[in-house]
Design a protein around this motif. Structure first.
Motif, PDB file in Angstrom:
ATOM      1  N   VAL A 126      34.877  44.049  42.043  1.00  0.00           N
ATOM      2  CA  VAL A 126      35.866  43.156  42.243  1.00  0.00           C
ATOM      3  C   VAL A 126      35.883  42.086  43.270  1.00  0.00           C
ATOM      4  CG1 VAL A 126      37.484  44.659  41.043  1.00  0.00           C
ATOM      5  CG2 VAL A 126      37.445  44.830  43.475  1.00  0.00           C
ATOM      6  N   SER A 130      40.039  38.420  41.679  1.00  0.00           N
ATOM      7  CA  SER A 130      40.060  38.967  40.424  1.00  0.00           C
ATOM      8  C   SER A 130      40.238  40.692  40.358  1.00  0.00           C
ATOM      9  CB  SER A 130      38.465  39.014  40.057  1.00  0.00           C
ATOM     10  OG  SER A 130      37.700  39.820  40.680  1.00  0.00           O
ATOM     11  N   GLY A 303      36.891  40.367  34.310  1.00  0.00           N
ATOM     12  CA  GLY A 303      37.684  39.498  35.109  1.00  0.00           C
ATOM     13  C   GLY A 303      37.909  38.192  34.387  1.00  0.00           C
TER      14      GLY A 303
END
Ligand code: 13P
Ligand code: SF4
Length: 305
Positions: A126, A130, A303
């Motif tokens: 990540v 996101s 995402g």
């Protein structure tokens, strides 16, 4: 002089089919020669799509590794070999293997600020912009979040339905900022909005008008009706916003908010790397690349979805 260097860079970029990606923490003269400037998520998206045969990543090593993971057929250049991210080195594979043994039923979510080798042991990557969306979109309810406990703690509040286990790691540049420094900056500029990066400690983000990634902070300041802002992230953002929005005022939260690794690369280094006299071409073992690719692909899928 800087203009001469920039012109030479523009010429060489064309001749050698090089795409320059730059993280927002790079200096303004580097941003001016870049084909794309963004936060870590935006850079990963661009790395997956870049058309040039060579990509130069002006940022830190894990960002160049992400480019290589996504585009193995391209030459990936890091202009300054020793530009690393101290947070990316905080955990090694043995330490993570031990953590996984302790939390066997937790999915491992890695901040993208990790080495390619560490990513091979993780389920998904990540970035600050996101993370909440990706964790919400994951099937798993139990998450082990590595290595930034400040970003992880901030995200955990946005995803209360998941159990998020944090460990003791983080960005040395952002994590050292104190609540007292925020109070002093607010007292000095009472009219200013306070914008901050989620790598700061919870006591600091709690005082913010807006919390976001580097790109999100810049977009917020550009679009806001407000005229003055205290910037709680690396001080290059103060410089970029001051140049791009000269009708507004931007104040650094602290003069110590400097990432020395991001500051290592200069415009001359970009030129020397293009000339082939400096910089490093990133090479990754194919097993590591494929292992790390799995969790970067998952990041882009969850995402972007
Ligand atoms: P973002 O650009 O994703 O906000 O990340 C900040 C950072 O510290 C990169 O190393
Ligand atoms: Fe790493 Fe922090 Fe520098 Fe970003 S600002 S590169 S997280 S040390």
């Amino acid at each position: 002089m800087i203009k001469d260097i920039q012109e030479r860079i523009a010429q060489l970029k064309k001749e050698k089919d090089v795409c320059i990606l730059a993280h927002c923490y790079q200096s303004h003269d580097i941003l001016e020669v870049a084909d794309y400037v963004g936060d870590s998520f935006g850079l990963a998206q661009k790395a997956a799509k870049a058309e040039a045969g060579t990509v130069m990543m002006c940022g830190v090593r894990f960002m160049a590794e992400t480019c290589k993971i996504l585009s193995p057929e391209k030459r990936i250049l890091l202009p300054k070999s020793d530009a690393g991210c101290p947070m990316a080195e905080q955990l090694d594979v043995d330490m993570l293997a031990q953590l996984k043994e302790r939390y066997p039923d937790h999915a491992v979510v890695a901040y993208i600020n990790t080495t390619a080798e560490l990513k091979t042991l993780c389920d998904v990557c990540v970035t600050s912009s996101s993370a909440a969306k990706i964790i919400k979109n994951m099937d798993a309810d139990k998450i082990l979040f590595i290595p930034d406990c400040n970003l992880g703690g901030y995200i955990a509040k946005q995803v209360p339905e998941k159990e998020i286990k944090l460990i003791n790691g983080g960005c040395p540049t952002h994590a050292k900022i104190t609540k007292r420094e925020v109070e002093a900056a607010k007292a000095a500029h009472p009219e200013a909005l306070f914008l901050v990066h989620p790598e700061c400690i919870a006591e600091v983000t709690a005082l913010a008008d807006f919390v976001g990634s580097t790109t999100e902070i810049m977009d917020y300041a550009k679009e806001s009706e407000a005229k003055s802002f205290i910037i709680g992230t690396e001080n290059s953002i103060v410089q970029h916003l001051g140049i791009e929005c000269s009708d507004k005022r931007f104040y650094p939260l602290s003069k110590d908010l400097v990432c020395h690794n991001m500051k290592l690369t200069t415009i001359a280094d970009v030129l020397h790397c293009l000339e082939g006299t400096d910089g490093e071409e990133i090479a990754l073992d194919e097993d590591i690349r494929l292992g790390a690719k799995r969790c970067i692909d998952e990041m882009l899928r969850l995402g972007n979805g």
